[in-house]
Design a protein around this motif. Sequence first.
Motif, PDB file in Angstrom:
ATOM      1  N   PRO A   1     -25.984  -0.333  -9.728  1.00 29.91           N
ATOM      2  CA  PRO A   1     -27.110  -1.250  -9.505  1.00 29.91           C
ATOM      3  C   PRO A   1     -28.297  -0.841 -10.372  1.00 29.91           C
ATOM      4  CG  PRO A   1     -26.891   0.274  -7.659  1.00 29.91           C
ATOM      5  CD  PRO A   1     -25.705   0.513  -8.550  1.00 29.91           C
ATOM      6  N   LEU A   2     -29.065  -1.813 -10.827  1.00 31.27           N
ATOM      7  CA  LEU A   2     -30.260  -1.535 -11.626  1.00 31.27           C
ATOM      8  C   LEU A   2     -31.453  -1.352 -10.699  1.00 31.27           C
ATOM      9  CD1 LEU A   2     -29.877  -3.993 -14.637  1.00 31.27           C
ATOM     10  CD2 LEU A   2     -29.502  -1.510 -14.603  1.00 31.27           C
ATOM     11  N   SER A   3     -32.162  -0.256 -10.884  1.00 38.52           N
ATOM     12  CA  SER A   3     -33.331   0.034 -10.053  1.00 38.52           C
ATOM     13  C   SER A   3     -34.627  -0.413 -10.714  1.00 38.52           C
ATOM     14  CB  SER A   3     -33.396   1.536  -9.759  1.00 38.52           C
ATOM     15  OG  SER A   3     -33.430   2.280 -10.974  1.00 38.52           O
ATOM     16  N   ALA A   4     -34.526  -1.052 -11.886  1.00 39.19           N
ATOM     17  CA  ALA A   4     -35.705  -1.524 -12.610  1.00 39.19           C
ATOM     18  C   ALA A   4     -35.540  -2.998 -12.940  1.00 39.19           C
ATOM     19  CB  ALA A   4     -35.915  -0.719 -13.884  1.00 39.19           C
ATOM     20  N   VAL A   5     -36.630  -3.727 -12.946  1.00 43.49           N
ATOM     21  CA  VAL A   5     -36.587  -5.145 -13.291  1.00 43.49           C
ATOM     22  C   VAL A   5     -36.424  -5.330 -14.797  1.00 43.49           C
ATOM     23  CG1 VAL A   5     -37.920  -7.294 -13.275  1.00 43.49           C
ATOM     24  CG2 VAL A   5     -37.967  -5.782 -11.282  1.00 43.49           C
ATOM     25  N   ARG A   6     -37.085  -4.480 -15.575  1.00 43.60           N
ATOM     26  CA  ARG A   6     -36.980  -4.529 -17.042  1.00 43.60           C
ATOM     27  C   ARG A   6     -36.205  -3.314 -17.511  1.00 43.60           C
ATOM     28  NH1 ARG A   6     -41.024  -3.667 -19.875  1.00 43.60           N
ATOM     29  NH2 ARG A   6     -40.469  -4.973 -21.677  1.00 43.60           N
ATOM     30  N   VAL A   7     -35.103  -3.556 -18.208  1.00 44.68           N
ATOM     31  CA  VAL A   7     -34.283  -2.455 -18.700  1.00 44.68           C
ATOM     32  C   VAL A   7     -34.107  -2.585 -20.207  1.00 44.68           C
ATOM     33  CG1 VAL A   7     -33.044  -2.093 -16.535  1.00 44.68           C
ATOM     34  CG2 VAL A   7     -32.131  -3.698 -18.223  1.00 44.68           C
ATOM     35  N   ALA A   8     -34.027  -1.438 -20.861  1.00 44.35           N
ATOM     36  CA  ALA A   8     -33.782  -1.384 -22.300  1.00 44.35           C
ATOM     37  C   ALA A   8     -32.446  -0.700 -22.536  1.00 44.35           C
ATOM     38  CB  ALA A   8     -34.901  -0.624 -23.008  1.00 44.35           C
TER      39      ALA A   8
ATOM     40  N   ALA B   1     -36.219 -10.632 -14.456  1.00 38.72           N
ATOM     41  CA  ALA B   1     -36.997 -11.651 -13.758  1.00 38.72           C
ATOM     42  C   ALA B   1     -37.210 -12.892 -14.611  1.00 38.72           C
ATOM     43  CB  ALA B   1     -38.344 -11.079 -13.332  1.00 38.72           C
ATOM     44  N   ALA B   2     -37.056 -12.742 -15.937  1.00 39.64           N
ATOM     45  CA  ALA B   2     -37.295 -13.859 -16.846  1.00 39.64           C
ATOM     46  C   ALA B   2     -36.013 -14.494 -17.366  1.00 39.64           C
ATOM     47  CB  ALA B   2     -38.148 -13.390 -18.029  1.00 39.64           C
ATOM     48  N   VAL B   3     -34.862 -13.949 -16.991  1.00 40.62           N
ATOM     49  CA  VAL B   3     -33.593 -14.519 -17.447  1.00 40.62           C
ATOM     50  C   VAL B   3     -33.344 -15.831 -16.693  1.00 40.62           C
ATOM     51  CG1 VAL B   3     -31.089 -14.171 -17.532  1.00 40.62           C
ATOM     52  CG2 VAL B   3     -32.632 -12.271 -18.029  1.00 40.62           C
TER      53      VAL B   3
ATOM     54  N   TYR C   1     -25.488  -7.810 -15.483  1.00 40.37           N
ATOM     55  CA  TYR C   1     -24.991  -9.014 -14.823  1.00 40.37           C
ATOM     56  C   TYR C   1     -25.527  -9.152 -13.403  1.00 40.37           C
ATOM     57  CZ  TYR C   1     -21.648  -5.943 -12.406  1.00 40.37           C
ATOM     58  OH  TYR C   1     -21.073  -4.966 -11.632  1.00 40.37           O
ATOM     59  N   ARG C   2     -25.516 -10.408 -12.924  1.00 40.57           N
ATOM     60  CA  ARG C   2     -25.946 -10.701 -11.558  1.00 40.57           C
ATOM     61  C   ARG C   2     -24.775 -10.511 -10.586  1.00 40.57           C
ATOM     62  NH1 ARG C   2     -30.647 -14.316 -11.797  1.00 40.57           N
ATOM     63  NH2 ARG C   2     -30.732 -15.385 -13.820  1.00 40.57           N
ATOM     64  N   ARG C   3     -25.074  -9.999  -9.393  1.00 39.47           N
ATOM     65  CA  ARG C   3     -24.067  -9.912  -8.351  1.00 39.47           C
ATOM     66  C   ARG C   3     -24.773  -9.922  -7.004  1.00 39.47           C
ATOM     67  NH1 ARG C   3     -18.885  -8.334  -8.664  1.00 39.47           N
ATOM     68  NH2 ARG C   3     -19.074  -9.545 -10.599  1.00 39.47           N
ATOM     69  N   GLY C   4     -24.550 -10.986  -6.239  1.00 42.48           N
ATOM     70  CA  GLY C   4     -25.127 -11.074  -4.911  1.00 42.48           C
ATOM     71  C   GLY C   4     -26.642 -11.066  -4.905  1.00 42.48           C
ATOM     72  N   GLY C   5     -27.255 -11.716  -5.891  1.00 42.96           N
ATOM     73  CA  GLY C   5     -28.705 -11.782  -5.946  1.00 42.96           C
ATOM     74  C   GLY C   5     -29.367 -10.574  -6.565  1.00 42.96           C
ATOM     75  N   ALA C   6     -28.589  -9.559  -6.937  1.00 41.64           N
ATOM     76  CA  ALA C   6     -29.135  -8.353  -7.573  1.00 41.64           C
ATOM     77  C   ALA C   6     -28.553  -8.215  -8.974  1.00 41.64           C
ATOM     78  CB  ALA C   6     -28.810  -7.123  -6.732  1.00 41.64           C
ATOM     79  N   TRP C   7     -29.126  -7.304  -9.751  1.00 41.33           N
ATOM     80  CA  TRP C   7     -28.653  -7.065 -11.114  1.00 41.33           C
ATOM     81  C   TRP C   7     -27.983  -5.701 -11.203  1.00 41.33           C
ATOM     82  CZ3 TRP C   7     -28.679 -10.388 -15.263  1.00 41.33           C
ATOM     83  CH2 TRP C   7     -29.404 -11.578 -15.103  1.00 41.33           C
ATOM     84  N   LYS C   8     -26.898  -5.650 -11.979  1.00 46.09           N
ATOM     85  CA  LYS C   8     -26.144  -4.410 -12.152  1.00 46.09           C
ATOM     86  C   LYS C   8     -25.822  -4.215 -13.622  1.00 46.09           C
ATOM     87  CE  LYS C   8     -23.236  -3.396  -8.792  1.00 46.09           C
ATOM     88  NZ  LYS C   8     -22.067  -3.391  -7.891  1.00 46.09           N
TER      89      LYS C   8
END
Length: 408
Positions: free
Chosen positions: A8-15, A71-73, A131-138
């Motif tokens: 799971p991604l713990s940040a909204v913006r990732v590089a 958040a902007a995708v 990718y999105r999964r269940g409303g979250a990003w991973k």
Amino acid sequence: MTPGSNLPLSAVRVAVDVTAPVRLDVSGLLLAADGKVRSDDDFVFYNQPSAPGVTHSAAAAGGDTITVDTAAVPEAIDKIVVTASLDTPGATFAGTEPTGTVRNADDGSVLASFTPPRLGTETALVVVEIYRRGGAWKVRAVGQGYANGLAGIATDFGVSVEEPAAPAAAPQTPPAPSAPAAPWGPPTGAPAPVAPPPAAAPAAPAPAPPAPAPGSGKVNLDKGRVSLQKNQTVSLVKGGRPVLSSVRMGLGWEPAFQGRSIDLDASVIAYGPDRKKVDNCFFGKLMILGGAIQHSGDNLTGEGAGDDEAITVHLGGLPPEVTGLVFVVNSFSGQKFSDVAKAYCRLLDAQSGEELVRFDLTHAEPRTGVMMAKLIRQFSGEWEMTALGEFVDARTVRGMTKPAAQAL
């Protein structure tokens, strides 16, 4: 991370930084639910550095960065695929280990890191996907390689690639995949947009062998039955769509010395994305995964002359955690494969009996186990078969679990 693993991604913006000892071209593709870009505008690279929520930035050396603001995708986008290709024409990833590092784009902290293993003739890679999964990003580690460059990746995901004019000299046989057009070469001037497809359809090519030369990339079933050589891959699609729901792997062999019978056992091992064994199917366990995989039984001749054992796989019935299958043959009695002649495996449509793919093992080694082929579920959902022909010292399917995992 290991191939197929996710976090799971713990940040909204990732590089996502992709680096290597050599210069790389790094790109990002925004994919809808069908696994394709909506248009060429969803392809982000140095000549087209931004799309909604996704940007490309160049590094001084080694590789570039794809930044994703989740958040902007757009809602219509399910995943962002991050790819890398070699900047030097004709170069492969053999001896080069690119690394994808996923960072919090705001504070720079490292969230994940992935180095694809066992690279060889690949000239382009899908490194990771957000990718999105269940409303979250991973984030998922992928490591899928292509031998026909970034053009192979781009066309797989629906980007239009303009083919260069055919050279005057006769092409090699079989023809090698065309090189990508201008957008993927080193920047030499004004930015070049991704080119639209040619206005006129190209002339029909001359008949070619069903499989390419070693190292020339994967093929599909569009031209009918495919005969594979070692390490070649066929995608189980036709006309861009999966064509099978159930397949049967038939395995056969004959004694190399007349009058001496050889008892071999065919099995299949199912693995999850972390290369951990989920289950195995063999003569002592004829059905696994709720009947999704079934074995014909020890020494039972399958449909079609020559098959000694057969294993049926209902691809649609496999649970999501199964992402790879490795088909193996063992000599339980200890006789070596150098005493075996005409070992082969073939993949058939389980419903029609039509032979789709064949791999004939022509060079045996004095060992007691062989990995014949693997089936891998791609992140796009389709399955690919790769001919292996790798020998090991193992007399049972249990002894094949570790080497087969390493072959995935």
